[in-house]
Design a protein around this motif. Structure first.
Motif, PDB file in Angstrom:
ATOM      1  N   TYR A 129     -62.336 -56.330  76.200  1.00 22.20           N
ATOM      2  CA  TYR A 129     -63.236 -57.295  75.577  1.00 22.20           C
ATOM      3  C   TYR A 129     -64.570 -57.225  76.312  1.00 22.20           C
ATOM      4  O   TYR A 129     -64.611 -57.327  77.551  1.00 22.20           O
ATOM      5  CB  TYR A 129     -62.684 -58.719  75.679  1.00 22.20           C
ATOM      6  N   SER A 130     -65.636 -57.083  75.584  1.00 21.07           N
ATOM      7  CA  SER A 130     -66.953 -56.946  76.204  1.00 21.07           C
ATOM      8  C   SER A 130     -67.363 -58.190  76.978  1.00 21.07           C
ATOM      9  O   SER A 130     -68.121 -58.108  77.953  1.00 21.07           O
ATOM     10  CB  SER A 130     -68.011 -56.638  75.137  1.00 21.07           C
ATOM     11  N   GLN A 131     -66.843 -59.370  76.560  1.00 24.54           N
ATOM     12  CA  GLN A 131     -67.247 -60.623  77.210  1.00 24.54           C
ATOM     13  C   GLN A 131     -66.269 -61.060  78.303  1.00 24.54           C
ATOM     14  O   GLN A 131     -66.347 -62.169  78.808  1.00 24.54           O
ATOM     15  CB  GLN A 131     -67.402 -61.740  76.173  1.00 24.54           C
ATOM     16  N   LEU A 132     -65.348 -60.159  78.711  1.00 20.42           N
ATOM     17  CA  LEU A 132     -64.399 -60.460  79.776  1.00 20.42           C
ATOM     18  C   LEU A 132     -64.803 -59.736  81.050  1.00 20.42           C
ATOM     19  O   LEU A 132     -65.024 -58.523  81.047  1.00 20.42           O
ATOM     20  CB  LEU A 132     -62.982 -60.027  79.371  1.00 20.42           C
ATOM     21  N   MET A 133     -64.888 -60.474  82.163  1.00 19.18           N
ATOM     22  CA  MET A 133     -65.175 -59.889  83.473  1.00 19.18           C
ATOM     23  C   MET A 133     -63.940 -60.069  84.356  1.00 19.18           C
ATOM     24  O   MET A 133     -63.467 -61.195  84.563  1.00 19.18           O
ATOM     25  CB  MET A 133     -66.382 -60.571  84.112  1.00 19.18           C
ATOM     26  N   LEU A 134     -63.422 -58.953  84.868  1.00 24.67           N
ATOM     27  CA  LEU A 134     -62.234 -58.976  85.722  1.00 24.67           C
ATOM     28  C   LEU A 134     -62.653 -58.776  87.181  1.00 24.67           C
ATOM     29  O   LEU A 134     -63.280 -57.769  87.520  1.00 24.67           O
ATOM     30  CB  LEU A 134     -61.260 -57.875  85.306  1.00 24.67           C
ATOM     31  N   VAL A 135     -62.302 -59.735  88.029  1.00 24.48           N
ATOM     32  CA  VAL A 135     -62.655 -59.672  89.446  1.00 24.48           C
ATOM     33  C   VAL A 135     -61.387 -59.806  90.275  1.00 24.48           C
ATOM     34  O   VAL A 135     -60.644 -60.790  90.134  1.00 24.48           O
ATOM     35  CB  VAL A 135     -63.643 -60.798  89.823  1.00 24.48           C
ATOM     36  N   ASP A 136     -61.125 -58.815  91.119  1.00 22.43           N
ATOM     37  CA  ASP A 136     -59.993 -58.940  92.039  1.00 22.43           C
ATOM     38  C   ASP A 136     -60.507 -59.273  93.430  1.00 22.43           C
ATOM     39  O   ASP A 136     -61.643 -58.949  93.781  1.00 22.43           O
ATOM     40  CB  ASP A 136     -59.151 -57.658  92.060  1.00 22.43           C
ATOM     41  N   VAL A 137     -59.676 -59.949  94.194  1.00 24.50           N
ATOM     42  CA  VAL A 137     -60.016 -60.298  95.572  1.00 24.50           C
ATOM     43  C   VAL A 137     -59.224 -59.397  96.513  1.00 24.50           C
ATOM     44  O   VAL A 137     -58.057 -59.088  96.259  1.00 24.50           O
ATOM     45  CB  VAL A 137     -59.713 -61.784  95.868  1.00 24.50           C
ATOM     46  N   VAL A 138     -59.872 -58.968  97.583  1.00 26.00           N
ATOM     47  CA  VAL A 138     -59.180 -58.136  98.569  1.00 26.00           C
ATOM     48  C   VAL A 138     -57.959 -58.894  99.076  1.00 26.00           C
ATOM     49  O   VAL A 138     -58.066 -60.039  99.526  1.00 26.00           O
ATOM     50  CB  VAL A 138     -60.116 -57.776  99.733  1.00 26.00           C
ATOM     51  N   CYS A 139     -56.795 -58.263  98.981  1.00 21.75           N
ATOM     52  CA  CYS A 139     -55.526 -58.964  99.227  1.00 21.75           C
ATOM     53  C   CYS A 139     -54.749 -58.312 100.368  1.00 21.75           C
ATOM     54  O   CYS A 139     -54.435 -57.118 100.312  1.00 21.75           O
ATOM     55  CB  CYS A 139     -54.695 -58.964  97.936  1.00 21.75           C
ATOM     56  N   HIS A 140     -54.430 -59.104 101.374  1.00 16.92           N
ATOM     57  CA  HIS A 140     -53.614 -58.642 102.498  1.00 16.92           C
ATOM     58  C   HIS A 140     -52.139 -58.576 102.106  1.00 16.92           C
ATOM     59  O   HIS A 140     -51.354 -57.848 102.707  1.00 16.92           O
ATOM     60  CB  HIS A 140     -53.790 -59.600 103.683  1.00 16.92           C
ATOM     61  N   GLY A 141     -51.788 -59.332 101.079  1.00 12.67           N
ATOM     62  CA  GLY A 141     -50.398 -59.459 100.650  1.00 12.67           C
ATOM     63  C   GLY A 141     -50.111 -60.922 100.352  1.00 12.67           C
ATOM     64  O   GLY A 141     -50.786 -61.817 100.868  1.00 12.67           O
ATOM     65  N   VAL A 142     -49.131 -61.177  99.503  1.00  9.86           N
ATOM     66  CA  VAL A 142     -48.867 -62.544  99.044  1.00  9.86           C
ATOM     67  C   VAL A 142     -47.545 -63.065  99.615  1.00  9.86           C
ATOM     68  O   VAL A 142     -46.491 -62.485  99.365  1.00  9.86           O
ATOM     69  CB  VAL A 142     -48.816 -62.590  97.503  1.00  9.86           C
ATOM     70  N   PRO A 143     -47.589 -64.154 100.390  1.00 12.66           N
ATOM     71  CA  PRO A 143     -46.355 -64.716 100.936  1.00 12.66           C
ATOM     72  C   PRO A 143     -45.642 -65.629  99.939  1.00 12.66           C
ATOM     73  O   PRO A 143     -46.258 -66.189  99.029  1.00 12.66           O
ATOM     74  CB  PRO A 143     -46.849 -65.513 102.140  1.00 12.66           C
ATOM     75  N   THR A 144     -44.357 -65.758 100.114  1.00  9.75           N
ATOM     76  CA  THR A 144     -43.571 -66.646  99.271  1.00  9.75           C
ATOM     77  C   THR A 144     -43.980 -68.093  99.479  1.00  9.75           C
ATOM     78  O   THR A 144     -44.298 -68.501 100.608  1.00  9.75           O
ATOM     79  CB  THR A 144     -42.078 -66.496  99.585  1.00  9.75           C
ATOM     80  N   PRO A 145     -43.985 -68.932  98.432  1.00  9.15           N
ATOM     81  CA  PRO A 145     -44.300 -70.356  98.595  1.00  9.15           C
ATOM     82  C   PRO A 145     -43.356 -71.058  99.565  1.00  9.15           C
ATOM     83  O   PRO A 145     -43.732 -72.051 100.192  1.00  9.15           O
ATOM     84  CB  PRO A 145     -44.144 -70.915  97.168  1.00  9.15           C
ATOM     85  N   TYR A 146     -42.136 -70.535  99.687  1.00  9.70           N
ATOM     86  CA  TYR A 146     -41.164 -71.159 100.600  1.00  9.70           C
ATOM     87  C   TYR A 146     -41.697 -71.193 102.028  1.00  9.70           C
ATOM     88  O   TYR A 146     -41.444 -72.134 102.786  1.00  9.70           O
ATOM     89  CB  TYR A 146     -39.835 -70.395 100.551  1.00  9.70           C
ATOM     90  N   TYR A 147     -42.436 -70.159 102.398  1.00 12.80           N
ATOM     91  CA  TYR A 147     -43.013 -70.089 103.734  1.00 12.80           C
ATOM     92  C   TYR A 147     -44.018 -71.217 103.948  1.00 12.80           C
ATOM     93  O   TYR A 147     -44.039 -71.860 105.007  1.00 12.80           O
ATOM     94  CB  TYR A 147     -43.678 -68.719 103.904  1.00 12.80           C
TER      95      TYR A 147
END
Length: 304
Positions: A103-121
């Motif tokens: 889609y021309s009007q969609l901008m996708l931005v990712d953030v530099v990610c170290h890794g995602v921990p579980t919510p339990y933590y």
């Protein structure tokens, strides 16, 4: 692909994890999708915003619930709205595959990610808190450069080097299995990548004042057109990609899986957080000091 160091607006920058560039980008779109904490501060969730994006600022170091945000994005796009979607590279890739077209009007931005921990933590860390009325994982009360930031929890500021949650997080024990071999990092399809420009004080001191500097990697023509339109409103300098990721390898590489990860998850279910912290940090710290001391002795002998 081009790489930049950039920052925007001092007041907003203080409330942001790095240089406040996300807020400037968001101001150009009808609808913004990003991650916020829920009302109880127990979970991270994707949220849809059309004006106030204050809750979307700042890093959240737990896995975010996607919910029906992909469906909402598609509806907004089909309705002709301009949409900004910001998330981890795996969520960006998930949205791309869900939409099945560009889609021309969609901008996708990712953030530099170290890794995602579980919510339990995270729940383990706050289990002794009856109510969490305020949380900022990356508060700048102590500054930003050289990991001088900290966590603001219920108005209590905890410096980075004394933050037990972050101390265990950076040791990579509680990340999702896929984070140890992130396939999405190998071929990013986002328009822009945002992160911290760690080490900018050594590369170009003029681009840092200890309030935060963003690493901006532009990956598409659409992303470049947007970034060019923002230049008059922010401070920026073009850098080489190698300079940009020199102290931020999480941009392109996955975290290493600790040999005792399975032991950590077993202990996380059975030990209080303080005991868990001591078991998996103090021994590591002792070993690191011993290694550093050995290296120091070897260097002295070599010099003689």
């Amino acid at each position: 692909m081009k790489t930049f160091a950039a920052y925007y607006d001092n007041e907003i920058r203080i409330k942001s994890s790095s240089g406040g560039v996300f807020s400037l980008i968001a101001s150009k779109f009808d609808v913004i999708y990003g991650v916020e904490m829920d009302q109880t501060n127990q979970y991270a969730i994707y949220a849809r915003k059309t004006n106030d994006i204050s809750s979307l600022r700042g890093s959240k170091y737990i896995q975010a619930k996607v919910g029906d945000s992909f469906k909402q994005v598609k509806k907004d796009l089909d309705d002709g709205k301009s949409v900004l979607f910001v998330g981890t590279v795996c969520h960006v890739e998930g949205l791309r595959k869900f939409l099945r077209c560009d889609y021309s009007q969609l901008m996708l931005v990712d953030v530099v990610c170290h890794g995602v921990p579980t919510p339990y933590y995270w729940h383990k860390y706050i289990e002794d808190k009856e109510v969490i009325h305020n949380i900022n994982f990356r508060a700048k009360n102590g500054g930003w450069d050289n990991y001088t930031y900290g966590m603001l929890l219920n108005d209590e500021y905890i410096p980075y080097n004394k933050n037990r949650f972050m101390s265990l997080y950076v040791r990579d024990y509680m990340l999702r299995p896929c984070c140890y071999e992130c396939i999405c990092k190998k071929n990013k399809k986002s328009d822009i990548t945002l992160g911290d420009f760690w080490g900018i004080e050594k590369i170009d001191p003029s681009m840092t004042d200890n309030k935060g500097t963003s690493l901006v990697i532009v990956r598409s023509e659409k992303g470049q057109r947007l970034f060019d339109s923002l230049k008059p409103e922010m401070s920026w300098k073009e850098m080489s990609y190698e300079e940009g990721v020199m102290q931020n390898p999480s941009e392109y590489s996955s975290s290493a899986k600790p040999s005792k990860r399975s032991n950590f998850f077993r202990d996380m279910k059975n030990l209080p957080f303080d005991k868990l912290y001591r078991k998996y940090t103090l021994k590591t710290s002792f070993c690191r000091r011993a290694i550093n001391k050995t290296i120091e002795i070897i260097k002295k002998r070599v010099n003689k």
